[in-house]
Design a protein around this motif. Structure first.
Motif, short mmCIF file in Angstrom:
data_model
loop_
_atom_site.label_atom_id
_atom_site.label_comp_id
_atom_site.label_asym_id
_atom_site.label_seq_id
_atom_site.Cartn_x
_atom_site.Cartn_y
_atom_site.Cartn_z
N UNK A 42 -2.03 45.72 -43.28
CA UNK A 42 -2.70 46.93 -43.76
C UNK A 42 -3.29 46.68 -45.14
N UNK A 43 -4.33 47.40 -45.46
CA UNK A 43 -4.97 47.29 -46.77
C UNK A 43 -4.05 47.88 -47.84
N UNK A 44 -4.04 47.30 -49.02
CA UNK A 44 -3.23 47.79 -50.13
C UNK A 44 -4.07 48.60 -51.12
N UNK A 45 -5.24 49.06 -50.70
CA UNK A 45 -6.16 49.75 -51.59
C UNK A 45 -5.56 51.04 -52.16
N UNK A 46 -4.88 51.84 -51.33
CA UNK A 46 -4.29 53.09 -51.81
C UNK A 46 -3.22 52.82 -52.86
N UNK A 47 -2.35 51.87 -52.61
CA UNK A 47 -1.27 51.55 -53.54
C UNK A 47 -1.82 51.00 -54.85
N UNK A 48 -2.83 50.16 -54.78
CA UNK A 48 -3.43 49.63 -56.00
C UNK A 48 -4.07 50.74 -56.83
N UNK A 49 -4.73 51.68 -56.18
CA UNK A 49 -5.34 52.81 -56.87
C UNK A 49 -4.28 53.71 -57.49
N UNK A 50 -3.17 53.91 -56.80
CA UNK A 50 -2.09 54.75 -57.31
C UNK A 50 -1.45 54.12 -58.54
N UNK A 51 -1.36 52.81 -58.59
CA UNK A 51 -0.82 52.12 -59.75
C UNK A 51 -1.69 52.30 -60.99
N UNK A 52 -2.99 52.39 -60.80
CA UNK A 52 -3.91 52.58 -61.92
C UNK A 52 -3.85 54.02 -62.42
N UNK A 53 -3.87 54.99 -61.49
CA UNK A 53 -3.92 56.42 -61.87
C UNK A 53 -2.55 56.99 -62.22
N UNK A 54 -1.51 56.52 -61.60
CA UNK A 54 -0.18 57.09 -61.78
C UNK A 54 0.16 58.05 -60.66
N UNK A 55 1.43 58.38 -60.54
CA UNK A 55 1.89 59.28 -59.49
C UNK A 55 1.47 60.72 -59.80
N UNK A 56 1.38 61.52 -58.76
CA UNK A 56 1.05 62.94 -58.91
C UNK A 56 2.21 63.64 -59.60
N UNK A 57 1.88 64.54 -60.53
CA UNK A 57 2.91 65.32 -61.20
C UNK A 57 2.58 66.79 -61.05
N UNK A 58 3.55 67.60 -60.65
CA UNK A 58 3.35 69.02 -60.43
C UNK A 58 3.44 69.75 -61.77
N UNK A 59 2.34 70.36 -62.21
CA UNK A 59 2.29 71.08 -63.48
C UNK A 59 2.25 72.60 -63.25
N UNK A 60 2.73 73.07 -62.12
CA UNK A 60 2.65 74.50 -61.84
C UNK A 60 3.75 75.27 -62.59
#
Length: 105
Positions: free
Chosen positions: A77-95
């Motif tokens: 499988x492509x690792x494109x999503x994981x590589x992009x997530x490493x650059x941007x960081x994990x989602x954080x809930x600010x609600x």
């Protein structure tokens, strides 16, 4: 009488000679080297189990792999999503936090 010298061939799991590769027995398509050499995998240590409580997963996992149980094709499988997530960081809930404060309990 004619004496023939027979060399004993050491047989590995699956009834094939040791050192046999998966590609020697099956047509393979883009498999990693570790799948082509099943002898590289170590058989896990298994404690003796009581036969009444032994599961089928324990029976299957206690056997060493052979060329017959190795995959013959590999599609990574492509690792494109994981590589992009490493650059941007994990989602954080600010609600808005509406839960009661449990610090005083």
């Amino acid at each position: 009488m004619d004496q023939k010298t027979e060399t004993a061939v050491e047989v590995g799991p699956g009834g094939v000679p040791k050192g046999t590769k998966t590609s020697d027995c099956y047509r393979t398509d883009n498999i990693p080297t570790r799948f082509d050499n099943p002898e590289w995998f170590k058989t896990p240590y298994t404690k003796p189990q009581h036969p009444m409580y032994r599961t089928t997963a324990q029976v299957y996992g206690s056997k060493a792999p052979s060329v017959h149980t190795m995959p013959t094709c590999f599609h990574a499988k492509s690792q494109q999503f994981t590589q992009n997530l490493g650059v941007c960081g994990m989602y954080r809930n600010h609600s808005l936090n509406t839960a009661p404060d449990r610090a005083g309990i």
